[in-house]
Design an enzyme around this catalytic site. Structure first.
Site, PDB file in Angstrom:
ATOM      1  N   CYS A  93       0.832  -1.202   0.000  1.00 37.40           N
ATOM      2  CA  CYS A  93       0.000   0.000   0.000  1.00 37.40           C
ATOM      3  C   CYS A  93       0.874   1.262   0.000  1.00 37.40           C
ATOM      4  CB  CYS A  93      -0.987  -0.021   1.154  1.00 37.40           C
ATOM      5  SG  CYS A  93      -2.358   1.153   0.944  1.00 37.40           S
ATOM      6  N   HIS A 257      -3.075  -5.139   1.629  1.00 42.33           N
ATOM      7  CA  HIS A 257      -2.388  -5.346   2.907  1.00 42.33           C
ATOM      8  C   HIS A 257      -2.373  -6.826   3.292  1.00 42.33           C
ATOM      9  CE1 HIS A 257      -2.222  -1.059   4.292  1.00 42.33           C
ATOM     10  NE2 HIS A 257      -3.263  -0.946   3.492  1.00 42.33           N
ATOM     11  N   GLU A 259      -0.521  -8.098   5.389  1.00 43.49           N
ATOM     12  CA  GLU A 259      -0.217  -8.136   6.822  1.00 43.49           C
ATOM     13  C   GLU A 259      -1.471  -8.012   7.689  1.00 43.49           C
ATOM     14  OE1 GLU A 259      -0.024  -3.697   5.819  1.00 43.49           O
ATOM     15  OE2 GLU A 259       0.294  -5.631   4.828  1.00 43.49           O
TER      16      GLU A 259
END
Length: 295
Positions: A93, A257, A259
Site C-alpha cells: 500500500c 495489505h 499483513e
C-alpha cells in the site's frame, strides 16, 4: 550461500502496520527450510538498515513515512538500499507508493519517493477510508488449485502505468517522481532486472451502489465530477482490471495489505525469494571474481 550465517530481514518501523508484518514474517518462517537462521528486526535508523539483507515497507501513510525518513536521515540510505544495492524490498500500500518511480494524486507539495519500481501509481484510487473493501485475488505465484488470496484494500493505490524502459515521460504526466540512481556495480545491475515489470495480480471489481450515502461518504469521483464523468468513471472502474501487485527484479509492490490477514502465503513466498536472491548474489559475485560474464 554461506551456511550458518544469520540473515537479517527488516521491517521499516517509522509509521504504519510494521508490527503486523513482523508477526506474519515470524509465522511464515516456521517450517521454512533455510541454510541460515533468519532474524527479523524493526528498522528506524540507517545503522539498523545496514544490517538487513531485505526489507519490508508497510502500509500506513506514505507522506508521513517519507517525511519521518527524511528528517531521521533514512531516506537516502533507503534509496541506496533499493536502487544502488538492489536488495529485496517489498512495499505494501503506502510502501508501494514509496517504491514507485512516479505518483499521481499526491498531497500539496508532493512527497518524496524512494523508487525502484518502474511504474506510476495513482494514490487513494478507490477513495476514502469508508470505501475500504476485501476481494479475492489470483496471485501469479499461486497454483491454479490454490484458494485465492484475500486482498484487503484501504485507501489503496493502483499501478496506473508501467513506465517506458528509458523512464522518460512528459512533465505533465506525473505529480512527483523518484530521483534516478544507477546500480552500484555489475552484480546489482543484473539483479535489478531493468525494464521488466511483472504483473503479480490484477483486480476486476464491480462497484457497490452509493445511493443513500451522504456527500461526505461518497467516492471522490462522485463528489467532484459531472453526471457524464461519473457514469464513465463507474463504467471504467467496474470493467477494467486494475494492477494491484507488481515485481521488478528484487522489488515487489502490492496495493493491498497481506499483513492485515492471517494468510502466511505471500510472506512465505517473499522469504523464499529473498533466499533465492542471496544465493544468486553469491554466485554472481563469484563469477565476477573469476572474470566470468554475468549478463
Amino acid at each position: 550461500m554461506t551456511v550458518g550465517q544469520t540473515v537479517t530481514i527488516g521491517v521499516l518501523a517509522l509509521q504504519g502496520a510494521f508490527s503486523e508484518h513482523m508477526q506474519l514474517l515470524r509465522g511464515a518462517s516456521i517450517g521454512l527450510k533455510t541454510p541460515q537462521p533468519l532474524n527479523f528486526i524493526l528498522v528506524k535508523t540507517p545503522a539498523e538498515l545496514s544490517q538487513c539483507s531485505a526489507l519490508i515497507i508497510p502500509g500506513g501513510e506514505s507522506t508521513a513515512m517519507a517525511l519521518v525518513a527524511e528528517r531521521s536521515g533514512l531516506l537516502e540510505p533507503l534509496r541506496e538500499f533499493v536502487k544502488l544495492d538492489r536488495r529485496p524490498t517489498w512495499g505494501t500500500c503506502a510502501g508501494m507508493i514509496l517504491l514507485s518511480e512516479a505518483a499521481n494524486r499526491t498531497k500539496k507539495g508532493g512527497q518524496a519517493l524512494i523508487g525502484g519500481l518502474a511504474v506510476r501509481v495513482n494514490r487513494n484510487h478507490f477513495g476514502r477510508q469508508v470505501e475500504s473493501f476485501e476481494a479475492p485475488l489470483r496471485l501469479s505465484f499461486l497454483n491454479e488449485e490454490d484458494a485465492p488470496f484475500n486482498g484487503v484494500f484501504i485507501r489503496a493505490p493502483i499501478v496506473e502505468a508501467i513506465l517506458p524502459q528509458d523512464g522518460e515521460e512528459g512533465e505533465d504526466d506525473v505529480e512527483v517522481r523518484a530521483p534516478k540512481k544507477e546500480p552500484r556495480g555489475v552484480v546489482e545491475s543484473v539483479l535489478g532486472d531493468e525494464g521488466h515489470v511483472e504483473i503479480l495480480a490484477e483486480l476486476r471489481r464491480t462497484l457497490l451502489p452509493t445511493e443513500g450515502l451522504s456527500k461526505g461518504d461518497r467516492p471522490l469521483y462522485e463528489t467532484h465530477s459531472t453526471d457524464v464523468d461519473m457514469a464513465r468513471e463507474r463504467e471504467n472502474r467496474g470493467s477494467v482490471a486494475s494492477i494491484v501487485a507488481v515485481r521488478q527484479g528484487n522489488v515487489v509492490g502490492t496495493s493491498f495489505h497481506p499483513e492485515l490477514t492471517s494468510d502466511l502465503r505471500m510472506h512465505r513466498w517473499w522469504l523464499q525469494e529473498v533466499l533465492k536472491d542471496l544465493k544468486r548474489r553469491e554466485e554472481l559475485v563469484e563469477k565476477v571474481k573469476h572474470g566470468e560474464s554475468v549478463q
